[in-house]
Motif scaffolding. Structure first.
Motif, PDB file in Angstrom:
ATOM      1  N   HIS A 170      26.984  60.520  36.876  1.00  0.00           N
ATOM      2  CA  HIS A 170      25.792  60.893  37.608  1.00  0.00           C
ATOM      3  C   HIS A 170      25.444  60.279  38.752  1.00  0.00           C
ATOM      4  O   HIS A 170      24.290  59.979  38.963  1.00  0.00           O
ATOM      5  N   GLY A 171      26.359  60.207  39.902  1.00  0.00           N
ATOM      6  CA  GLY A 171      26.276  59.738  41.033  1.00  0.00           C
ATOM      7  C   GLY A 171      26.102  58.073  41.070  1.00  0.00           C
ATOM      8  O   GLY A 171      25.991  57.628  41.957  1.00  0.00           O
ATOM      9  N   ARG A 172      26.553  57.520  40.081  1.00  0.00           N
ATOM     10  CA  ARG A 172      26.521  55.943  40.060  1.00  0.00           C
ATOM     11  C   ARG A 172      27.786  55.592  39.653  1.00  0.00           C
ATOM     12  O   ARG A 172      28.475  56.181  38.769  1.00  0.00           O
ATOM     13  N   LEU A 173      28.492  54.522  40.213  1.00  0.00           N
ATOM     14  CA  LEU A 173      29.811  54.138  40.053  1.00  0.00           C
ATOM     15  C   LEU A 173      29.575  53.091  38.657  1.00  0.00           C
ATOM     16  O   LEU A 173      28.838  52.358  38.567  1.00  0.00           O
ATOM     17  N   ILE A 174      30.668  53.018  37.887  1.00  0.00           N
ATOM     18  CA  ILE A 174      30.243  52.312  36.284  1.00  0.00           C
ATOM     19  C   ILE A 174      31.694  51.667  36.480  1.00  0.00           C
ATOM     20  O   ILE A 174      32.825  52.506  36.528  1.00  0.00           O
TER      21      ILE A 174
END
Length: 103
Positions: free
Chosen positions: A65-69
Motif C-alpha cells: 500500500h505504498g509503504r516499505l515494510i
C-alpha cells in the motif's frame, strides 16, 4: 551478530523488493536507503536484538500500500517462530505473528 551473517541478511533484504521479474530491485532498495525511505538494516537489527530477542532467520523488504515494510522471521530461544512486520522507515512494529514450538 556475525559480520558475514549480517552481510548476507543485508544482501537478502536489498534484493527482496517486490515487482516480480524486475532487474532494478537492488537499485530501488539502495535508492530508498539514500532517500531516507528506509532505516538502515543494521539499525533495525540492533533494535530487534533488544526488543525481540531471537535468531534472525530471514529478512525481506516489500512494498505494501505504498509503504516499505521489513518482514523479519525470528527463531526464539524457546523454539517459537515469530514473524514481524516493521515499518521500514521507522522500525515501528506493525504486525506480529507467532507459531508455537513443535515437540
Amino acid at each position: 551478530m556475525k559480520p558475514l551473517a549480517l552481510a548476507s541478511l543485508l544482501a537478502s533484504a536489498l534484493l527482496a523488493l517486490p515487482a516480480v521479474g524486475r532487474d532494478d530491485d537492488h537499485d530501488r532498495a539502495r535508492e530508498a536507503l539514500k532517500a531516507g525511505q528506509v532505516m538502515p538494516l543494521r539499525t533495525v537489527l540492533e533494535r530487534l536484538e533488544r526488543e525481540h530477542p531471537g535468531q534472525v532467520l530471514d529478512i525481506e523488504i516489500e512494498e505494501e500500500h505504498g509503504r516499505l515494510i521489513y518482514e523479519v522471521k525470528l527463531l526464539q530461544s524457546d523454539g517459537r517462530l515469530v514473524k514481524l512486520e516493521l515499518d521500514a522507515k521507522t522500525a515501528t512494529l506493525l504486525r506480529r505473528q507467532e507459531r508455537g514450538r513443535r515437540d
